[in-house]
Design an enzyme around this catalytic site. Structure first.
Site, short mmCIF file in Angstrom:
data_model
loop_
_atom_site.label_atom_id
_atom_site.label_comp_id
_atom_site.label_asym_id
_atom_site.label_seq_id
_atom_site.Cartn_x
_atom_site.Cartn_y
_atom_site.Cartn_z
N TRP A 111 -31.63 46.97 -40.63
CA TRP A 111 -32.23 46.98 -41.98
C TRP A 111 -33.21 48.12 -42.18
O TRP A 111 -33.71 48.32 -43.28
CB TRP A 111 -32.91 45.63 -42.24
CG TRP A 111 -31.96 44.52 -42.57
CD1 TRP A 111 -30.60 44.60 -42.64
CD2 TRP A 111 -32.31 43.16 -42.92
NE1 TRP A 111 -30.07 43.37 -42.99
CE2 TRP A 111 -31.11 42.48 -43.16
CE3 TRP A 111 -33.51 42.47 -43.01
CZ2 TRP A 111 -31.08 41.12 -43.52
CZ3 TRP A 111 -33.49 41.12 -43.36
CH2 TRP A 111 -32.28 40.46 -43.62
N HIS B 108 -32.74 55.33 -31.92
CA HIS B 108 -32.07 55.64 -33.19
C HIS B 108 -32.39 57.08 -33.59
O HIS B 108 -33.50 57.56 -33.36
CB HIS B 108 -32.53 54.67 -34.28
CG HIS B 108 -31.69 54.76 -35.52
ND1 HIS B 108 -31.85 55.78 -36.43
CD2 HIS B 108 -30.66 54.01 -35.95
CE1 HIS B 108 -30.95 55.62 -37.39
NE2 HIS B 108 -30.22 54.56 -37.12
N GLU C 13 -23.62 57.16 -33.07
CA GLU C 13 -23.87 57.40 -34.49
C GLU C 13 -24.02 58.90 -34.73
O GLU C 13 -25.11 59.46 -34.51
CB GLU C 13 -25.15 56.71 -34.94
CG GLU C 13 -25.14 55.20 -34.74
CD GLU C 13 -26.20 54.54 -35.61
OE1 GLU C 13 -25.82 53.80 -36.52
OE2 GLU C 13 -27.40 54.79 -35.39
N GLY D 135 -26.09 50.39 -41.39
CA GLY D 135 -27.35 50.57 -42.09
C GLY D 135 -27.26 50.04 -43.52
O GLY D 135 -27.43 48.85 -43.77
N GLY D 136 -26.98 50.93 -44.46
CA GLY D 136 -27.00 50.57 -45.89
C GLY D 136 -26.18 49.32 -46.21
O GLY D 136 -26.65 48.42 -46.93
P1 PGA Z 1 -25.82 53.86 -42.42
O1 PGA Z 1 -26.86 53.77 -41.21
O2 PGA Z 1 -24.79 52.79 -42.20
O3 PGA Z 1 -26.64 53.62 -43.67
O4 PGA Z 1 -25.21 55.21 -42.37
C1 PGA Z 1 -26.43 53.51 -39.90
C2 PGA Z 1 -27.57 53.55 -38.94
O5 PGA Z 1 -28.45 54.40 -39.09
O6 PGA Z 1 -27.65 52.72 -38.01
#
Ligand code: PGA
Length: 261
Positions: free
Chosen positions: A10, A93, A168, A235-236
């Site tokens: 989140w 992250h 990521e 994320g989003g």
């Molecule tokens: P996102 O973020 O799905 O909004 O691209 C992923 C994350 O940073 O873990």
């Protein structure tokens, strides 16, 4: 067999007032068999989320932890403080690597603290766009993972049995752009090769590798259909119950197919 894991990160969103209702909605929307579901709210909303998901099977994680056990680190949160509150913690992250200048070695130190506290580490890695374009994405990510794992090994207690890696690509986070399933799978294989170098082939095979970066209900299938990818760090879309519902449904199908193969 490795678990299929979907994790909502989140980030710096939600308040103590709205986190519980949102977590309850996500728990309900993702109530499918055979997968592991994790929500990582901000520290301040961990207890509200834990209360809201009690009895649903959804696990709660933190988004970061400090690398030292305790001491004069104003505003920081230690692994012992999280003990009993969360079962998972994201570390390394790319937003923290960017904004707090976290190194691979620091990420390794944080992992050691989590293991001591009995919290499962979800370690992030990923290349910048320039590194992808220069053809050095695999080498970059392998170097990140290797340096963090070697830091853990140097502490003398081996590698964590419950380690998860989240790949990521930095250019895919929050941009609406994703890697291709094939590129993400190639990276997952490269990550496991590095893990095998440090911790042995059997251990490497046991480590789930998740993909993260603009994962949505529409894009997730491309990743989870790759046998070397075991889920997503979201994320989003992790703030949207309908998106999480679609991702969970796809994850459950993949988990069932893997169990039958
Ligand atoms: P996102 O973020 O799905 O909004 O691209 C992923 C994350 O940073 O873990």
């Amino acid at each position: 067999m490795r678990p299929v894991i979907i994790t909502a990160n989140w980030k710096m969103n939600t308040t103590p007032a709205d986190a519980g209702p949102l977590a309850a909605d996500i728990a309900k929307a993702t109530d499918v068999a055979g997968i592991t579901r994790i929500i990582c709210p901000p520290y301040t909303n961990i207890s509200a989320v834990s209360d809201a998901v009690e009895g649903t099977g959804v696990l709660v994680g933190a988004q970061n932890v400090h690398a030292e056990p305790k001491g004069a680190y104003t505003g920081e949160v230690s692994a012992d403080m999280l003990k009993g509150l969360v079962s998972w913690c994201i570390i390394g992250h790319s937003e923290r690597r960017r904004d707090q200048f976290e190194s691979d070695e620091l990420v390794g130190q944080k992992t050691i603290r989590l293991v001591e506290a009995g919290i499962s580490p979800m370690m992030c890695c990923g290349e910048q766009l320039e590194e992808r374009e220069a053809g050095s994405a695999v080498a970059t990510v392998q170097a990140q993972v290797k340096a963090s794992l070697e830091t853990i090994m140097a502490a003398g207690n081996g590698l964590p049995a419950d380690l998860v890696i989240a790949y990521e690509p930095v250019w895919a986070i929050g941009t609406g752009k994703t890697a291709t399933g094939a590129d993400a799978a190639e990276m997952a294989d490269a990550i496991r090769a590095t893990i095998a170098d440090v911790g042995g082939a059997d251990y490497a095979e046991s480590v789930p590798v998740l993909y993260g970066g603009s994962v949505t209900a529409d894009s997730f299938a491309e990743f989870i259909n790759e046998p070397s990818i075991d889920g997503a760090l979201i994320g989003g879309a992790g703030l949207k119950p309908d998106q999480m519902a679609g991702i969970a449904a796809t994850a459950a199908e993949a988990a069932a197919a893997r169990a039958n193969s």
